[in-house]
Design an enzyme around this catalytic site. Structure first.
Site, PDB file in Angstrom:
ATOM      1  CG  ASN A  62      -0.559  -0.186   2.538  1.00  0.00           C
ATOM      2  OD1 ASN A  62       0.440  -0.858   2.618  1.00  0.00           O
ATOM      3  ND2 ASN A  62      -1.227   0.088   3.621  1.00  0.00           N
ATOM      4  CD  GLU A  64      -1.111   4.706   4.804  1.00  0.00           C
ATOM      5  OE1 GLU A  64      -0.463   5.523   5.463  1.00  0.00           O
ATOM      6  OE2 GLU A  64      -1.922   3.953   5.016  1.00  0.00           O
ATOM      7  CB  CYS A  73      -5.577  -0.981  -1.365  1.00  0.00           C
ATOM      8  SG  CYS A  73      -6.828  -0.395  -0.459  1.00  0.00           S
ATOM      9  CD  GLU A  75      -5.741  -5.538  -0.946  1.00  0.00           C
ATOM     10  OE1 GLU A  75      -5.100  -4.426  -0.717  1.00  0.00           O
ATOM     11  OE2 GLU A  75      -6.543  -6.018  -0.014  1.00  0.00           O
ATOM     12  CB  CYS A 112     -11.188  -2.004   0.547  1.00  0.00           C
ATOM     13  SG  CYS A 112     -10.683  -1.419  -0.758  1.00  0.00           S
ATOM     14  CB  CYS A 115      -9.364  -4.110  -3.441  1.00  0.00           C
ATOM     15  SG  CYS A 115      -7.821  -2.901  -2.931  1.00  0.00           S
TER      16      CYS A 115
HETATM   17  N1  THU Z   1      -5.482  -1.078   2.773  1.00  0.00           N
HETATM   18  C1  THU Z   1      -4.912  -2.308   1.864  1.00  0.00           C
HETATM   19  O1  THU Z   1      -3.711  -1.907   1.436  1.00  0.00           O
HETATM   20  N2  THU Z   1      -5.607  -3.115   1.323  1.00  0.00           N
HETATM   21  C2  THU Z   1      -7.002  -3.335   2.101  1.00  0.00           C
HETATM   22  O2  THU Z   1      -7.508  -4.078   1.208  1.00  0.00           O
HETATM   23  C3  THU Z   1      -7.421  -2.733   3.160  1.00  0.00           C
HETATM   24  C4  THU Z   1      -6.700  -1.271   3.494  1.00  0.00           C
HETATM   25  C5  THU Z   1      -4.370  -0.139   3.245  1.00  0.00           C
HETATM   26  C6  THU Z   1      -5.191   1.348   2.862  1.00  0.00           C
HETATM   27  C7  THU Z   1      -4.222   2.206   3.841  1.00  0.00           C
HETATM   28  O3  THU Z   1      -3.050   2.541   3.218  1.00  0.00           O
HETATM   29  C8  THU Z   1      -4.115   1.214   5.011  1.00  0.00           C
HETATM   30  O4  THU Z   1      -4.366  -0.084   4.680  1.00  0.00           O
HETATM   31  C9  THU Z   1      -5.318   1.599   6.207  1.00  0.00           C
HETATM   32  O5  THU Z   1      -6.684   1.609   5.850  1.00  0.00           O
END
Ligand code: THU
Length: 161
Positions: A62, A64, A73, A75, A112, A115
């Protein structure tokens, strides 16, 4: 009114013993990726590893951003990266794992909604189910397709209707 029941099959494992060597490897690669996550805001590391039909493995994390919604994310980074490198190669499987503050989470973390939609698009695009492997430290859940993660979904078929 009619009642419709939608069922999703999830295979839960206590460890990786019963998984194929390629799925074990995929989980290892997703875990190895965790430390490469860029997560200064949430500190929630997510690692993903995608297995392509040609045997290639693509890993991602991920990413940010100070403008929070601009992040992505693991995925989606993984799937978009795989589809960008190999636009004509189907995705066979994806392993996902998470570690808040780099401490491996014991339960599988489900992707999520956004994704799920992106996984579904890739599955539809190549007409091949993507095995979803959600790896916690003490439990691994395996689903047979992106469709099973997102049973009532919007896809290209509605655009032509
Ligand atoms: N996140 C993912 O990378 N994948 C998911 O399916 C759920 C959330 C990340 C997004 C963000 O950087 C952190 O987790 C907190 O939400």
């Amino acid at each position: 009114m009619t009642l419709r029941k939608i069922e999703t099959l999830v295979r839960d494992y206590d460890n990786t013993d019963e998984l194929s060597e390629s799925y074990k490897m995929l989980i290892t690669k997703a875990k190895d990726a965790l430390e490469r996550a860029y997560v200064p805001y949430s500190k929630f590391h997510v690692g993903a590893a995608v297995l392509l039909e040609n045997g290639e493995i693509i890993t991602a994390t991920n990413q940010e951003n100070a403008a929070y919604p601009s992040g992505l994310c693991a995925e989606r980074v993984a799937i978009f990266y795989a589809n960008s490198l190999y636009p004509n190669v189907a995705v066979s499987a994806i392993a996902v794992t998470a570690a808040p503050e780099m401490k491996q989470i014991s339960q599988p973390v489900p992707p999520c909604g956004g994704c799920r939609q992106v996984l579904l698009e890739t599955e539809t695009r190549f007409q091949k189910p993507i095995t979803i492997i959600l790896a916690g430290e003490h439990k691994i859940s395996v689903l047979e397709s992106a469709k099973s993660l997102l049973p009532m979904h919007f896809d290209e078929a509605f655009l032509d209707s």
